[in-house]
Design a protein around this motif. Structure first.
Motif, PDB file in Angstrom:
ATOM      1  N   HIS A   1      78.781  37.026  60.940  1.00 28.47           N
ATOM      2  CA  HIS A   1      79.543  37.918  62.064  1.00 28.47           C
ATOM      3  C   HIS A   1      80.617  38.488  61.094  1.00 28.47           C
ATOM      4  O   HIS A   1      80.882  39.724  61.175  1.00 28.47           O
ATOM      5  N   ILE A   2      81.359  37.570  60.456  1.00 28.39           N
ATOM      6  CA  ILE A   2      82.341  38.152  59.498  1.00 28.39           C
ATOM      7  C   ILE A   2      81.869  39.160  58.442  1.00 28.39           C
ATOM      8  O   ILE A   2      82.684  40.157  58.266  1.00 28.39           O
TER       9      ILE A   2
ATOM     10  N   TRP B   1      86.801  41.024  55.941  1.00 35.60           N
ATOM     11  CA  TRP B   1      87.437  40.289  54.667  1.00 35.60           C
ATOM     12  C   TRP B   1      87.209  41.448  53.573  1.00 35.60           C
ATOM     13  O   TRP B   1      86.508  42.034  53.456  1.00 35.60           O
ATOM     14  N   PHE B   2      88.169  41.118  52.495  1.00 35.22           N
ATOM     15  CA  PHE B   2      88.516  41.858  51.395  1.00 35.22           C
ATOM     16  C   PHE B   2      88.857  41.108  50.227  1.00 35.22           C
ATOM     17  O   PHE B   2      89.344  40.106  50.548  1.00 35.22           O
TER      18      PHE B   2
ATOM     19  N   ILE C   1      91.377  37.302  44.850  1.00 34.16           N
ATOM     20  CA  ILE C   1      91.362  36.528  46.217  1.00 34.16           C
ATOM     21  C   ILE C   1      90.867  36.912  47.478  1.00 34.16           C
ATOM     22  O   ILE C   1      91.117  38.076  47.647  1.00 34.16           O
ATOM     23  N   ALA C   2      89.918  36.215  48.077  1.00 33.81           N
ATOM     24  CA  ALA C   2      89.528  36.689  49.284  1.00 33.81           C
ATOM     25  C   ALA C   2      90.568  36.437  50.536  1.00 33.81           C
ATOM     26  O   ALA C   2      91.216  35.600  50.646  1.00 33.81           O
ATOM     27  N   GLN C   3      90.712  37.681  51.154  1.00 30.48           N
ATOM     28  CA  GLN C   3      91.784  37.621  52.357  1.00 30.48           C
ATOM     29  C   GLN C   3      90.831  38.183  53.262  1.00 30.48           C
ATOM     30  O   GLN C   3      90.003  39.195  53.542  1.00 30.48           O
ATOM     31  N   PHE C   4      91.351  37.404  54.761  1.00 26.62           N
ATOM     32  CA  PHE C   4      90.533  38.234  55.912  1.00 26.62           C
ATOM     33  C   PHE C   4      91.302  39.408  56.543  1.00 26.62           C
ATOM     34  O   PHE C   4      92.307  39.486  56.290  1.00 26.62           O
ATOM     35  N   ALA C   5      90.745  40.443  56.893  1.00 30.44           N
ATOM     36  CA  ALA C   5      91.196  41.790  57.254  1.00 30.44           C
ATOM     37  C   ALA C   5      91.558  41.688  58.655  1.00 30.44           C
ATOM     38  O   ALA C   5      91.223  40.548  59.382  1.00 30.44           O
ATOM     39  N   TYR C   6      92.270  42.479  59.105  1.00 30.54           N
ATOM     40  CA  TYR C   6      92.473  42.838  60.546  1.00 30.54           C
ATOM     41  C   TYR C   6      91.196  42.888  61.325  1.00 30.54           C
ATOM     42  O   TYR C   6      90.353  43.715  61.070  1.00 30.54           O
ATOM     43  N   PRO C   7      91.162  41.821  62.402  1.00 23.42           N
ATOM     44  CA  PRO C   7      90.064  42.085  63.097  1.00 23.42           C
ATOM     45  C   PRO C   7      89.686  43.189  64.041  1.00 23.42           C
ATOM     46  O   PRO C   7      88.362  43.569  64.412  1.00 23.42           O
ATOM     47  N   ALA C   8      90.769  43.826  64.591  1.00 26.74           N
ATOM     48  CA  ALA C   8      90.336  45.022  65.372  1.00 26.74           C
ATOM     49  C   ALA C   8      90.044  46.185  64.694  1.00 26.74           C
ATOM     50  O   ALA C   8      90.581  46.637  63.783  1.00 26.74           O
ATOM     51  N   LYS C   9      89.162  47.049  65.330  1.00 28.65           N
ATOM     52  CA  LYS C   9      88.602  48.245  64.613  1.00 28.65           C
ATOM     53  C   LYS C   9      89.267  49.353  65.336  1.00 28.65           C
ATOM     54  O   LYS C   9      89.162  49.434  66.633  1.00 28.65           O
ATOM     55  N   PHE C  10      89.983  50.376  64.670  1.00 27.93           N
ATOM     56  CA  PHE C  10      90.322  51.620  65.327  1.00 27.93           C
ATOM     57  C   PHE C  10      89.727  53.047  64.753  1.00 27.93           C
ATOM     58  O   PHE C  10      89.030  52.818  63.612  1.00 27.93           O
ATOM     59  N   SER C  11      89.648  53.922  65.433  1.00 33.17           N
ATOM     60  CA  SER C  11      88.936  55.066  65.103  1.00 33.17           C
ATOM     61  C   SER C  11      89.538  55.844  64.052  1.00 33.17           C
ATOM     62  O   SER C  11      88.820  56.290  63.129  1.00 33.17           O
TER      63      SER C  11
END
Length: 84
Positions: A16-17, A23-24, A34-44
């Motif tokens: 799912h991730i 992540w980026f 280093i791997a980081q989690f991205a902001y989970p909400a998606k905007f247009s």
């Protein structure tokens, strides 16, 4: 809710991730990529991102105590006494 609890590496590989692009990789001056989690909400139209890598331990100490109102002389003394 019942789901396994993943460690960091497992979470980065979670289907799912990965499919959501949550992540980026960022360049850290000490650790390299280093791997980081991205902001989970998606905007247009808005794409949140990162501004810089996290500071190393003590990297911003002088800036922080200056913002608290300490004088240069007081800060020098704190460093000399290994308080900061």
């Amino acid at each position: 809710c019942t789901t396994p609890v993943n460690n960091y590496e497992q979470a980065l590989k979670d289907p799912h991730i990965v499919s959501r692009g949550l992540w980026f990789e960022m360049d850290d001056p000490v650790e390299g990529k280093i791997a980081q989690f991205a902001y989970p909400a998606k905007f247009s139209t808005y794409r949140p991102g990162w501004r810089s890598s996290p500071p190393n331990i003590g990297e911003n100490s002088e800036e922080i105590v200056k913002a608290l109102g300490y004088t240069d002389e007081q800060i020098k003394e704190l460093f000399q006494k290994n308080i900061i």
